[in-house]
Enzyme design. Structure first.
Site, mmCIF file in Angstrom:
data_model
loop_
_atom_site.group_PDB
_atom_site.id
_atom_site.type_symbol
_atom_site.label_atom_id
_atom_site.label_comp_id
_atom_site.label_asym_id
_atom_site.label_seq_id
_atom_site.Cartn_x
_atom_site.Cartn_y
_atom_site.Cartn_z
ATOM 1 N N LYS A 89 0.859 -1.184 0.000
ATOM 2 C CA LYS A 89 0.000 0.000 0.000
ATOM 3 C C LYS A 89 0.894 1.232 0.000
ATOM 4 O O LYS A 89 1.729 1.403 0.889
ATOM 5 C CB LYS A 89 -0.894 -0.013 1.234
ATOM 6 C CG LYS A 89 -1.755 1.232 1.343
ATOM 7 C CD LYS A 89 -2.774 1.110 2.446
ATOM 8 C CE LYS A 89 -3.578 2.384 2.571
ATOM 9 N NZ LYS A 89 -4.579 2.310 3.635
ATOM 10 N N LYS A 136 -2.231 -1.457 -3.840
ATOM 11 C CA LYS A 136 -3.092 -0.274 -3.758
ATOM 12 C C LYS A 136 -2.264 0.994 -3.777
ATOM 13 O O LYS A 136 -1.248 1.037 -3.087
ATOM 14 C CB LYS A 136 -3.866 -0.378 -2.449
ATOM 15 C CG LYS A 136 -4.727 0.794 -2.110
ATOM 16 C CD LYS A 136 -5.295 0.593 -0.744
ATOM 17 C CE LYS A 136 -6.118 1.800 -0.390
ATOM 18 N NZ LYS A 136 -6.540 1.797 0.975
HETATM 19 C C1 PBG Z 1 -7.425 3.320 5.709
HETATM 20 C C2 PBG Z 1 -7.711 3.134 4.276
HETATM 21 C C3 PBG Z 1 -7.524 4.066 3.239
HETATM 22 C C4 PBG Z 1 -8.086 3.491 2.111
HETATM 23 C C5 PBG Z 1 -8.567 2.230 2.450
HETATM 24 N N1 PBG Z 1 -8.309 2.009 3.803
HETATM 25 C C6 PBG Z 1 -6.991 5.442 3.248
HETATM 26 C C7 PBG Z 1 -5.657 5.746 3.765
HETATM 27 O O1 PBG Z 1 -4.818 4.878 3.984
HETATM 28 O O2 PBG Z 1 -5.414 6.940 3.972
HETATM 29 C C8 PBG Z 1 -8.189 4.173 0.768
HETATM 30 C C9 PBG Z 1 -9.264 3.704 -0.150
HETATM 31 C C10 PBG Z 1 -9.572 4.628 -1.267
HETATM 32 O O3 PBG Z 1 -8.941 5.691 -1.464
HETATM 33 O O4 PBG Z 1 -10.521 4.310 -2.003
HETATM 34 N N2 PBG Z 1 -6.301 2.801 6.247
#
Ligand code: PBG
Length: 321
Positions: free
Chosen positions: A191, A245
């Site tokens: 991520k 992601k």
């Molecule tokens: C939280 C999380 C995030 C997303 C999914 N879980 C945001 C972040 O890490 O700031 C993002 C999903 C999206 O942008 O559609 N940990």
């Protein structure tokens, strides 16, 4: 080459990749209240639904052939705190949503996010010290309790999105010792610290709170080999599947992970990617139906087993037509 492309039947026959509703996971936002579908300004067409509306949405997913949905809470300001302890409340929004869908008998997989950002007053995914640094091991202890809380409420898949080190093995051990032998872990393994999460932070109400950035725990967009290390660790620690992601800007990572590892690989086509498509469609610059299916197909071509997409119901309708 064009002989093979000329007729539709021939193109169907030689297609190397298939896309079906069964490849999709539909993320949904949950809020307090009754019979509410509150529009999210930065994600046109996406809503925050009150818990009572979720069983019908889960049944819609089932009818469309979408196998799983992912739940994200919009936590009211007075439930946020420095330590994010609302994450451990067995009666929090996500738990009530999981239970309501379970009780409705809808036959879909339920995925819940493990991370503290929907619950913290500082918007970070974990606990912070006085300098604002996100603490690893102390956070993992809370994430373990959060994952158990969600498993008890009926989550089929817990998906740690926090990027702390060692959380997969800790969560796996806790699930085993509390009898949740069949609860899957989908690790947000690679991520990235991304600008594409902007609309999501608005959707869960975390944007206004976030102090600083998440570069101390989420990955640097410059790195690809590091993603393979992250994935290898999460698999060794007991992840059933892994995720990359954001999505489209990281298709190279999806492909490398899919080629190297034999676990299912998911990609999250995130909020900012959804918003880009919708903005371009609204401006008359692109045709939604074409680009949505093309984008989803690209993930499959890169090797993704499945895709989390806010366009999931729209895409499923197109694919079922
Ligand atoms: C939280 C999380 C995030 C997303 C999914 N879980 C945001 C972040 O890490 O700031 C993002 C999903 C999206 O942008 O559609 N940990």
């Amino acid at each position: 080459m064009r002989r093979l492309r000329r007729a539709g039947w021939s193109r169907a026959l030689v297609a190397e990749t298939r896309l079906s509703p069964a490849d999709l996971i539909w993320p949904l936002f949950v809020r307090e209240g009754t019979d509410l579908a509150e529009p999210i300004e930065t994600m046109p067409g996406v809503f925050r639904h009150s818990v009572d509306r979720l069983p019908a949405l889960a049944k819609e997913a089932e009818a469309l052939g979408i196998p799983a949905i992912a739940l994200f809470p919009y936590t009211p300001a007075d439930r946020r705190s420095e330590d994010g302890k609302e994450a451990l409340n067995p009666d929090n929004l996500v738990c009530r949503a999981l239970q309501a869908i379970r009780d409705s008998g809808a036959n879909v997989g339920l995925l819940s996010d493990v991370a503290l950002d929907p619950y913290t007053s500082h918007g970070h995914d974990g606990l912070i010290d006085e300098t604002g640094h996100v603490l690893n091991d102390a956070t993992v202890e809370v994430l373990v309790k959060q994952a158990l809380n969600q498993a008890r409420a009926g989550a089929d898949i817990v998906a740690p999105s926090d990027m702390m080190d060692g959380r997969i093995s800790a969560i796996r051990a806790a699930l085993e010792s509390f009898g949740f032998h069949d609860t899957q872990i989908m690790a947000y393994a690679a991520k990235y610290a991304s600008g594409f999460y902007g609309p999501f932070r608005d959707a869960v109400g975390a944007g206004g709170y976030l102090k600083g950035d998440k570069k101390g725990y989420q990955m640097d967009p410059a790195n690809a080999r590091e993603a393979l290390r992250e994935v290898a660790l999460d698999i060794a620690e007991g992840a059933d599947s892994v995720m990359v992601k954001p999505g489209l800007p990281y298709l190279d990572i999806v492909q490398r992970v899919a080629e190297r590892f034999d676990v299912p690989v998911f990609a999250y086509c995130v909020s900012g990617e959804y918003a880009m498509v919708e903005a371009a469609v609204a401006a008359g610059m692109m045709e939604r139906d074409k680009v949505v299916l093309e984008i989803l197909m690209a993930f499959r071509r890169a090797g993704a087993s499945g895709i989390l997409s806010y366009h999931a119901p729209h895409a499923a309708r197109l694919l079922n037509a």
